[in-house]
Each structure stands twice: as structure tokens, then as C-alpha cells.
Motif scaffolding. Structure first.
Motif, PDB file in Angstrom:
ATOM      1  N   ASP A   1      75.721  33.825  36.236  1.00 33.31           N
ATOM      2  CA  ASP A   1      75.972  33.815  34.799  1.00 33.31           C
ATOM      3  C   ASP A   1      75.802  32.461  33.987  1.00 33.31           C
ATOM      4  O   ASP A   1      76.220  31.468  34.392  1.00 33.31           O
ATOM      5  CB  ASP A   1      77.474  34.073  34.631  1.00 33.31           C
ATOM      6  CG  ASP A   1      78.161  34.554  33.058  1.00 33.31           C
ATOM      7  OD1 ASP A   1      77.660  33.538  32.355  1.00 33.31           O
ATOM      8  OD2 ASP A   1      79.003  35.475  33.063  1.00 33.31           O
ATOM      9  N   ILE A   2      74.768  32.371  32.738  1.00 33.41           N
ATOM     10  CA  ILE A   2      73.999  31.727  32.022  1.00 33.41           C
ATOM     11  C   ILE A   2      74.137  31.522  30.455  1.00 33.41           C
ATOM     12  O   ILE A   2      73.523  30.553  30.049  1.00 33.41           O
ATOM     13  CB  ILE A   2      72.317  31.088  33.169  1.00 33.41           C
ATOM     14  CG1 ILE A   2      71.433  32.449  32.270  1.00 33.41           C
ATOM     15  CG2 ILE A   2      72.269  30.809  34.224  1.00 33.41           C
ATOM     16  CD1 ILE A   2      69.864  32.467  31.901  1.00 33.41           C
ATOM     17  N   ASP A   3      75.179  32.671  30.587  1.00 34.01           N
ATOM     18  CA  ASP A   3      75.718  32.742  29.005  1.00 34.01           C
ATOM     19  C   ASP A   3      76.345  31.146  29.117  1.00 34.01           C
ATOM     20  O   ASP A   3      77.205  30.867  30.052  1.00 34.01           O
ATOM     21  CB  ASP A   3      76.996  34.225  28.428  1.00 34.01           C
ATOM     22  CG  ASP A   3      77.530  33.427  27.783  1.00 34.01           C
ATOM     23  OD1 ASP A   3      76.760  34.899  27.118  1.00 34.01           O
ATOM     24  OD2 ASP A   3      78.303  32.717  27.344  1.00 34.01           O
ATOM     25  N   VAL A   4      76.772  30.967  28.168  1.00 27.47           N
ATOM     26  CA  VAL A   4      77.747  29.230  28.222  1.00 27.47           C
ATOM     27  C   VAL A   4      79.025  30.293  28.181  1.00 27.47           C
ATOM     28  O   VAL A   4      79.419  28.802  28.273  1.00 27.47           O
ATOM     29  CB  VAL A   4      77.299  28.950  26.767  1.00 27.47           C
ATOM     30  CG1 VAL A   4      78.130  29.489  25.801  1.00 27.47           C
ATOM     31  CG2 VAL A   4      77.555  27.323  25.793  1.00 27.47           C
ATOM     32  N   HIS A   5      80.011  30.582  27.806  1.00 26.64           N
ATOM     33  CA  HIS A   5      80.902  31.187  28.119  1.00 26.64           C
ATOM     34  C   HIS A   5      80.945  30.984  29.655  1.00 26.64           C
ATOM     35  O   HIS A   5      80.126  31.594  30.008  1.00 26.64           O
ATOM     36  CB  HIS A   5      81.116  32.037  27.741  1.00 26.64           C
ATOM     37  CG  HIS A   5      81.087  32.182  26.374  1.00 26.64           C
ATOM     38  ND1 HIS A   5      80.269  32.027  25.367  1.00 26.64           N
ATOM     39  CD2 HIS A   5      81.867  31.139  24.657  1.00 26.64           C
ATOM     40  CE1 HIS A   5      80.145  31.689  23.717  1.00 26.64           C
ATOM     41  NE2 HIS A   5      81.329  30.910  23.602  1.00 26.64           N
TER      42      HIS A   5
ATOM     43  N   ASP B   1      73.097  32.358  24.294  1.00 27.91           N
ATOM     44  CA  ASP B   1      73.928  31.391  23.699  1.00 27.91           C
ATOM     45  C   ASP B   1      74.099  30.421  24.547  1.00 27.91           C
ATOM     46  O   ASP B   1      74.463  29.229  23.738  1.00 27.91           O
ATOM     47  CB  ASP B   1      75.022  31.763  23.303  1.00 27.91           C
ATOM     48  CG  ASP B   1      75.786  32.271  24.619  1.00 27.91           C
ATOM     49  OD1 ASP B   1      75.461  32.194  25.739  1.00 27.91           O
ATOM     50  OD2 ASP B   1      77.205  33.054  24.263  1.00 27.91           O
ATOM     51  N   SER B   2      73.296  29.839  25.420  1.00 28.44           N
ATOM     52  CA  SER B   2      72.991  28.703  26.006  1.00 28.44           C
ATOM     53  C   SER B   2      72.088  27.981  25.183  1.00 28.44           C
ATOM     54  O   SER B   2      71.679  26.784  26.046  1.00 28.44           O
ATOM     55  CB  SER B   2      73.103  28.409  27.735  1.00 28.44           C
ATOM     56  OG  SER B   2      72.411  29.993  27.936  1.00 28.44           O
TER      57      SER B   2
ATOM     58  N   ALA C   1      69.456  25.221  23.227  1.00 29.73           N
ATOM     59  CA  ALA C   1      70.238  24.724  21.548  1.00 29.73           C
ATOM     60  C   ALA C   1      69.690  25.781  20.872  1.00 29.73           C
ATOM     61  O   ALA C   1      68.948  26.510  20.436  1.00 29.73           O
ATOM     62  CB  ALA C   1      68.469  23.335  21.979  1.00 29.73           C
ATOM     63  N   GLY C   2      70.360  25.079  19.480  1.00 23.77           N
ATOM     64  CA  GLY C   2      69.882  26.158  18.982  1.00 23.77           C
ATOM     65  C   GLY C   2      71.436  27.078  18.175  1.00 23.77           C
ATOM     66  O   GLY C   2      70.726  27.748  17.320  1.00 23.77           O
ATOM     67  N   ASP C   3      71.874  27.392  18.840  1.00 24.23           N
ATOM     68  CA  ASP C   3      73.055  28.882  19.350  1.00 24.23           C
ATOM     69  C   ASP C   3      73.963  28.313  17.886  1.00 24.23           C
ATOM     70  O   ASP C   3      74.335  27.287  18.682  1.00 24.23           O
ATOM     71  CB  ASP C   3      73.585  29.128  20.296  1.00 24.23           C
ATOM     72  CG  ASP C   3      73.892  30.193  20.426  1.00 24.23           C
ATOM     73  OD1 ASP C   3      72.686  31.461  20.178  1.00 24.23           O
ATOM     74  OD2 ASP C   3      75.048  30.640  20.091  1.00 24.23           O
ATOM     75  N   ARG C   4      74.522  29.409  17.655  1.00 26.86           N
ATOM     76  CA  ARG C   4      74.958  29.213  16.467  1.00 26.86           C
ATOM     77  C   ARG C   4      76.643  29.098  16.768  1.00 26.86           C
ATOM     78  O   ARG C   4      77.749  28.135  17.002  1.00 26.86           O
ATOM     79  CB  ARG C   4      75.645  31.169  15.803  1.00 26.86           C
ATOM     80  CG  ARG C   4      76.251  30.387  14.669  1.00 26.86           C
ATOM     81  CD  ARG C   4      76.602  32.012  13.776  1.00 26.86           C
ATOM     82  NE  ARG C   4      77.715  32.201  13.489  1.00 26.86           N
ATOM     83  CZ  ARG C   4      78.237  32.882  12.429  1.00 26.86           C
ATOM     84  NH1 ARG C   4      77.250  34.207  12.459  1.00 26.86           N
ATOM     85  NH2 ARG C   4      79.037  33.660  11.904  1.00 26.86           N
TER      86      ARG C   4
ATOM     87  N   TYR D   1      73.350  33.802  19.657  1.00 26.29           N
ATOM     88  CA  TYR D   1      73.911  34.133  18.277  1.00 26.29           C
ATOM     89  C   TYR D   1      72.802  33.268  17.114  1.00 26.29           C
ATOM     90  O   TYR D   1      73.661  33.760  15.857  1.00 26.29           O
ATOM     91  CB  TYR D   1      75.749  33.728  18.526  1.00 26.29           C
ATOM     92  CG  TYR D   1      76.513  34.024  19.265  1.00 26.29           C
ATOM     93  CD1 TYR D   1      76.750  35.594  18.984  1.00 26.29           C
ATOM     94  CD2 TYR D   1      76.556  33.329  20.371  1.00 26.29           C
ATOM     95  CE1 TYR D   1      77.574  36.378  19.757  1.00 26.29           C
ATOM     96  CE2 TYR D   1      77.108  34.202  21.112  1.00 26.29           C
ATOM     97  CZ  TYR D   1      77.301  35.762  20.932  1.00 26.29           C
ATOM     98  OH  TYR D   1      78.464  35.921  21.779  1.00 26.29           O
ATOM     99  N   THR D   2      71.613  33.479  17.466  1.00 27.36           N
ATOM    100  CA  THR D   2      70.813  32.886  16.641  1.00 27.36           C
ATOM    101  C   THR D   2      69.818  33.984  17.017  1.00 27.36           C
ATOM    102  O   THR D   2      69.468  33.407  17.955  1.00 27.36           O
ATOM    103  CB  THR D   2      70.618  31.390  17.040  1.00 27.36           C
ATOM    104  OG1 THR D   2      71.427  30.551  16.386  1.00 27.36           O
ATOM    105  CG2 THR D   2      69.182  31.092  15.991  1.00 27.36           C
ATOM    106  N   PRO D   3      70.176  35.160  16.128  1.00 24.83           N
ATOM    107  CA  PRO D   3      68.672  36.080  16.425  1.00 24.83           C
ATOM    108  C   PRO D   3      67.607  35.406  17.004  1.00 24.83           C
ATOM    109  O   PRO D   3      66.829  36.343  17.634  1.00 24.83           O
ATOM    110  CB  PRO D   3      68.717  36.935  15.688  1.00 24.83           C
ATOM    111  CG  PRO D   3      70.275  36.670  15.271  1.00 24.83           C
ATOM    112  CD  PRO D   3      70.623  35.644  15.193  1.00 24.83           C
TER     113      PRO D   3
END
Ligand code: ZLV
Ligand code: CA
Ligand code: ZN
Length: 393
Positions: free
Chosen positions: A179-183, A275-276, A278-281, A314-316
Motif C-alpha cells: 500500500d503506497i497511498d499516503v494513508h 496522494d503520496s 508531491a503537490g497532493d491536496r 486529490y490533485t486530479p
């Protein structure tokens, strides 16, 4: 146009449902299902659909969702309206019970359909991998890793990943979930906490006080009771703000390399939350499309059957860049794709600011200070290797 051809004897399947993308969480909610349309549009512009098998995802049935989720929860999810039931009818107790209707997991029009399409895509992907009809199956509409058996959480209502892994377990003895999602991938970790047939490994921003969901510490490695088969089968890589491609890539290859050597998975489920980047909301890391994609490339090189899931992002415009690049990696055409966003891309206005610059060499986001000392990175790898010594060969 870009010379993308079907690789011989190697099958990539792509599972999406255009109906899913039409749903709205609400004006101010960061989760935008239309990022899937944007991603698909970019993937199509490069001609990649010619090189893979494309399927419209089915909606998962009630029985399929019930393989993991409880009937109480599904029945309620299937009947709630965008307007919650007035408090004087059920006292608001069901919403509270199931964590529905708050600001993270709002009730919206067509919610149940949205959930069953996301799960349907991931289940189709798992079945293709089981049947050996697919070497890599892609479900960018899935990856909703926080959903629990009886509870919605963090923009996730149905855990399509858990359902897909349950399907893989019918034909493969051991599955590695990455899982490489930021969460933190808490929902998937929880579902397989007590089994030694699934090892889960999440890389995430960790701050128990102020970053969602607050779990996933380095020493959370599964049940503490040694007699529980799940002991040592949860791996967590807690990180701080600003981690770079270089550090993340080194960590990823060492951690995943060690796990594969010891656990010997027969299939891989990789959640590619964007979302991992850079520049993600909502994100905090400094990863570029290159570094994020490197994780997919490393997994592909292991030569195991694999499912790629979506997740956060979250930054489409950056989500579309990353998932397009990773589709190209799956197909093995990453060397061939023209780095400039094709002229005829529908939705082209969403790639504003940098539209004339190369897509994938674009530096995303303002660099954040890197709060990950090298000493800590080494400590993490050491801890993981110590845990793995307990895993039966
Ligand atoms: O990317 O939310 O922090 C997979 C995924 O991993 C929280 N939620 C919880 C804890 C207390 N609440 C706050 C309530 C927030 C309500 C709405 C937002 C609205 C606007 C902007 C940001 C947020 C937000 N919510 C940021 N972080 C949250 C997290 C949930 C994160 C889920 C990540 C899902 C798809
Ligand atoms: Ca993660
Ligand atoms: Zn996330």
C-alpha cells in the motif's frame, strides 16, 4: 500513433465502469470520482487501450459484498438516501453505528451503486488473475483501503481490496498486499490481521495525533500472541513529511525485497494511492511520478501475478499522470510513451500550467522540507528484517 502494440504472451486487463465516475461526494469534498475519467482520457490519448484487454466492470452483487461486509451494514448502505433518515425516526443511531453521513463519508445519490461498481472492478480483476487470463489486472476505481466490515471510514464504504484478496486466496496460497497511498491501509491490515496467508505492508505518513487514521506504527506487526498465525504478518513503514523519490525507492526495494525473499508470495495486490505524490491536496510527501511508478516497476519485475488498485489522490491532474504512467509500466511500454500530453486529449484544460512541458518529467508540487533523517530510514529496514526472521520459511 505512438507505436504502442500488444506485448505477445503477456496480458494486461483494465477494469473500469464509466458510471462510477459520475458520482459526487459534494462540492467541497476532496474525493473527486471524475479523476478516473481524466486518467482514462490520458491513457486513451496514448493509445494504450490497444495494448490491453478492456472490460466494463460489473456491479458486485449483495452476496459478493457480503463475503466481507456484514448484512446489517450492507442493508443500511443499500437503503440510505442522500438525506439522512430524520433523527426522530431512528434517532440517528444507524449513521452513528456505521460512521455514515459525516463529512468524511457523506451519503450521496447512488452511493450503493458507486460502491458496488468499485468492488465489481476489483473482483473482476481478481478473477482474471485467478483464471490466468491476466498477468496484471488494473482497477483504478478500487483501492478503498479504510472500509471496515461494519463501518465506513476515510472516504471508503466498501473494501474492494479485501474482497479481491479473498478471491485471490481461492487460487493462490499466499498474497502480499502493498500500500503506497499516503494513508495507512488500516482496513486491509485489520481484515487479514489473524492469518499467515496474507502479509500486509503499508508505507504512510504516520502521526498518531494529527494525521488520519493515526495507526500503523513501526512495531504494529500483527497480533502480539505468538500462537496467532497472523503474528509478524503486518509490516508498517511510518514516514514523515517531505520524503523524496530516492529515499522512498531505497526503502521500498529493501523492505519489499526482504518480504518477498522470506514470505514467498504467490500473488501481489498493490494499492497505488496517488496522494503520496508531491503537490497532493491532502498529502505530505515529495514523490514524483517517476518515484511512485518505480514501486510498480519493481513489483512487476518480481514476475508474480498482480492486481493494481487506485486509492487516494486529490490533485486530479497528478493522479491522471501517475496512473497513466503506471498503466504504461504494466504494459511495458513506458520507454515508448511520448512524454508530452497529446494534443487531442479531451479534458486538456485540466493539465493547465504545464501543458507544454513533458508530462512525466514535470516536477510536481513545491518541495517540502524532508523530515526523514537517513538514520531513521535505516532503522526501519532493520526493524522489518528482524520481524521477518519470525516468519516461517
Ligand atoms: O486516501 O474531510 O481526518 C483512500 C484515502 O486513504 C479525518 N479524515 C477525520 C478525523 C476527523 N475527521 C475530520 C473530518 C474531515 C471532514 C472532511 C476533508 C475535507 C476537506 C479537506 C480535507 C478533508 C480531510 N479528511 C483530510 N483528511 C481527512 C481524513 C480522511 C482521509 C481519508 C483518506 C482516504 C481513498
Ligand atoms: Ca499506505
Ligand atoms: Zn490516502
Amino acid at each position: 500513433e505512438y507505436g504502442i502494440v500488444r506485448p505477445k504472451g503477456y496480458n494486461v486487463t483494465f477494469h473500469t465502469n464509466p458510471e462510477m465516475e459520475k458520482h459526487h461526494f459534494g462540492q467541497t469534498h476532496p474525493m473527486k470520482p471524475w479523476r478516473l475519467t481524466l486518467s482514462k482520457s490520458l491513457i486513451m490519448s496514448y493509445g494504450m487501450p490497444y495494448a490491453m484487454n478492456n472490460y466494463i466492470a460489473r456491479t458486485a452483487t449483495y452476496e459478493e459484498l457480503n463475503d466481507y461486509h456484514s448484512q446489517d451494514y450492507l442493508d443500511y448502505l443499500g437503503t440510505v438516501l442522500p438525506e439522512p433518515v430524520p433523527r426522530d425516526v431512528d434517532g440517528g443511531t444507524n449513521e452513528m453505528r456505521f460512521n455514515l453521513g459525516g463529512s468524511d463519508c457523506p451519503l450521496f445519490e447512488g452511493l450503493y451503486d458507486y460502491c458496488s461498481m468499485s468492488a465489481g472492478g476489483s473482483l473482476d480483476a481478481a478473477r482474471k488473475v485467478c483464471n490466468k487470463e491476466s498477468d496484471i489486472a488494473i482497477s483504478w476505481g478500487g483501492g478503498l483501503h479504510h472500509a471496515k466490515k461494519m463501518e465506513a471510514s476515510g472516504f471508503c464504504y466498501i473494501n474492494d481490496i479485501v474482497l479481491a484478496i479473498l478471491q485471490l486466496l481461492r487460487c493462490y496460497p499466499r498474497v502480499l498486499y502493498i500500500d503506497i497511498d499516503v494513508h495507512h491501509g488500516d482496513g486491509v491490515e485489520e481484515a487479514f490481521y489473524s492469518t499467515d496467508r496474507v502479509m500486509t505492508c503499508s508505507f504512510h505518513k504516520y502521526d498518531p495525533v494529527s494525521f488520519f487514521p493515526g495507526t500503523g506504527a513501526l512495531d504494529d506487526n500483527g497480533p502480539k500472541n505468538e500462537y496467532n498465525p497472523g503474528a509478524h504478518h503486518a509490516i508498517n513503514v511510518p514516514l514523515n513529511d517531505g520524503i523524496t523519490d530516492e529515499q522512498y525507492g531505497w526503502l521500498f526495494e529493501n523492505v519489499i525485497g526482504s518480504i518477498v525473499e522470506r514470505f514467498r508470495p504467490s500473488a501481489i495486490a498493490l494499492q497505488c494511492g496517488a496522494d503520496s505524490l508531491a503537490g497532493d491536496r491532502l498529502g505530505r510527501f515529495n514523490l514524483q511520478v517517476q518515484g511512485h511508478g518505480q514501486c510498480v516497476a519493481f513489483c512487476k519485475k518480481l514476475g508474480l501475478p498482480m492486481i493494481l488498485f487506485g486509492g487516494g489522490g486529490y490533485t486530479p491532474r497528478n493522479v491522471a499522470r501517475a496512473w497513466t504512467w503506471e498503466t504504461a509500466i504494466a504494459l511495458g511500454v513506458d520507454k515508448k510513451i511520448n512524454p508530452v500530453i497529446p494534443q487531442h486529449t479531451p479534458w486538456r484544460e485540466h493539465f493547465r500550467q504545464e501543458e507544454l512541458l513533458p508530462t512525466l518529467e514535470q516536477i510536481l508540487g513545491d518541495p517540502k522540507p524532508n523530515k526523514n533523517p537517513q538514520k531513521r530510514i535505516l532503522e526501519i529496514v532493520q526493524h522489518v528484517q528482524e520481524q521477518l526472521r519470525f516468519v516461517q520459511h
